[in-house]
Motif scaffolding. Structure first.
Motif, short mmCIF file in Angstrom:
data_model
loop_
_atom_site.label_atom_id
_atom_site.label_comp_id
_atom_site.label_asym_id
_atom_site.label_seq_id
_atom_site.Cartn_x
_atom_site.Cartn_y
_atom_site.Cartn_z
N THR A 1 -8.18 -1.72 2.17
CA THR A 1 -6.88 -1.72 1.53
C THR A 1 -6.67 -3.32 1.17
O THR A 1 -7.21 -4.03 1.99
CB THR A 1 -5.70 -1.32 2.59
N THR B 1 -11.04 -6.78 1.85
CA THR B 1 -10.21 -5.43 1.97
C THR B 1 -10.73 -4.55 3.09
O THR B 1 -10.13 -3.26 3.27
CB THR B 1 -10.30 -4.63 0.74
N THR C 1 -0.19 4.31 0.35
CA THR C 1 -0.67 5.50 0.88
C THR C 1 0.13 5.93 2.17
O THR C 1 0.60 5.23 3.06
CB THR C 1 -2.24 5.02 1.58
N ASP D 1 0.75 -0.95 0.09
CA ASP D 1 0.07 0.13 -0.10
C ASP D 1 0.86 1.24 0.09
O ASP D 1 1.54 1.49 0.74
CB ASP D 1 -0.87 -0.05 1.23
N SER E 1 -5.21 -5.16 6.85
CA SER E 1 -6.87 -5.30 6.55
C SER E 1 -7.18 -6.53 7.64
O SER E 1 -6.68 -6.85 8.60
CB SER E 1 -6.94 -5.94 5.48
#
Length: 389
Positions: free
Chosen positions: A207, A189, A115, A113, A213
């Protein structure tokens, strides 16, 4: 000339102790001279320490023992023939080691990820952490353990209370190698908010990164089961991405594939997280304090047969749900929210022993729900032990 003697003495003071501590010929000579001067060799070589190197002759001409090159005597073995009170010692107790169960992890995402989760700092609303306690409403049934069932069906409370006292008709094999539990996630997710009293509405609560998750909760459940000697299949297949609609159809295929591959599976558990919000925009994070730590409360959903859904073995599923509810209340009071018995399906028509379990909500932190996963694994293991007796 006096200065030269002083210099020689200083060098001797420094060098001699060093040589004495070495295994060199010069060191041996110095040590031997020291022993003679101290009278250590007065009776001949038989009392002299063995200063020879391993592999060389001893001073008396014999070869050194390769197992004991210094010639020292090994310490005598303690006399264990009797205890201090004169009685014979008891035989050592052979404590069998607990064999861990297998964890068969399948289809785990390796998505990373990108982010930047530290960038979400807007206070969009509050997060309220509290415990969903017991209710006195007519639709709630209090089980023998004190746990509760919320009955949203036309079946009577008396019928469900009587059924909660029966074990489901399933035989779980006490075998470390054959998996008896399937853990999967229809909404793979689903993720969680940071531990705080507020949230940022832009913070992503979904995610594909497994470690962030609901899959991480499945990992914790699986590890706890394994420690109790129970083998488990944890299928991490993502069913709700890139398309959310149809997730249950896709997870049904995952169930069928695993049941075909592992016919020993008896418990089919779909692990989710809930979404709980209030009209004022605040979010609710259900918690219980267990051993001094916040754990996210969990809720079991057991579907009932009805006009909309055909679940032939729904009562066996309910008995399993009630067993888990009782085991949880006995081990960790107030960890379980009321069991929801309602006209739902959630693929529970596919197999006896199929249930959906909501662990926390989006307002709970990852730490809270993973801790609950560990506790929930123990609860499931307690139930399996009862089914294996």
């Amino acid at each position: 000339m006096g200065k030269l003697k002083l210099l020689i003495i200083i060098v001797a003071v420094i060098v001699c102790p060093i040589l004495v501590c070495t295994g060199s010929s010069a060191g041996n000579l110095l040590r031997t001279a020291a022993y003679f001067s101290a009278g250590a060799y007065a009776g001949g070589y038989e009392h002299a320490p063995n200063t020879s190197e391993p592999g060389s002759d001893n001073p008396d001409g014999s070869k050194p023992d390769p197992e004991n090159p210094t010639g020292s005597q090994p310490p005598s073995e303690p006399d264990n023939s009797s205890s201090p009170d004169g009685t014979a010692p008891s035989e050592p107790v052979n404590v069998p080691s607990v064999k861990t169960g297998r964890i068969i992890t399948k289809n785990r995402s390796d998505y990373v990820d990108p982010t930047d989760y530290s960038s979400f700092k807007t206070h969009s609303g509050s997060i309220l952490r509290y415990n969903f306690g017991k209710s006195s409403a007519d639709c709630y049934i209090t089980l023998d353990s004190g746990a509760q069932v919320r009955n949203c069906t036309e079946l009577s409370n008396e019928t469900l209370l009587a059924a909660s006292r029966e074990l489901p008709s399933m035989e779980v094999l006490a075998d470390n190698e054959l998996p008896s539990v399937l853990i999967y996630h229809t909404h793979s997710t689903e993720s969680f908010l940071p531990s705080a009293d507020w949230y940022d509405a832009d913070y992503p609560i979904n995610t594909r990164a497994s470690e962030r998750s609901i899959v991480a909760v499945g990992d914790a459940i699986s590890e706890a089961l394994s420690r109790r000697g129970i083998s488990v299949v944890h299928d991490c297949t993502i069913h709700d991405y890139p398309q959310y609609t149809g997730s249950y159809y896709r997870s049904a295929e995952t169930i069928l594939k695993n049941l075909e591959e592992y016919p020993s599976i008896k418990l089919v558990l779909d692990i989710h997280r809930d979404g709980i919000g209030n009209a004022d925009g605040s979010l609710v994070a259900p918690i219980a304090e267990i051993n001094g730590k916040n754990a996210a409360q969990f809720m079991i959903i057991s579907g009932c047969d009805g006009e909309m859904y055909n679940i032939p073995n729904f009562m066996e599923n309910y008995k399993l749900a009630a067993l888990l509810q009782n085991c949880s209340e006995n081990a960790y009071p107030e960890l379980a929210r009321s069991l929801l018995f309602d006209y739902r399906n959630y693929n529970q028509d596919i197999s006896t022993g199929a249930l959906l379990i909501e662990v926390g909500s989006q307002g709970n932190s990852l730490e809270e729900v993973v801790y609950t996963g560990e506790l929930l694994g123990n609860v499931i293991a307690d139930a399996i032990e009862k089914l294996s007796q």
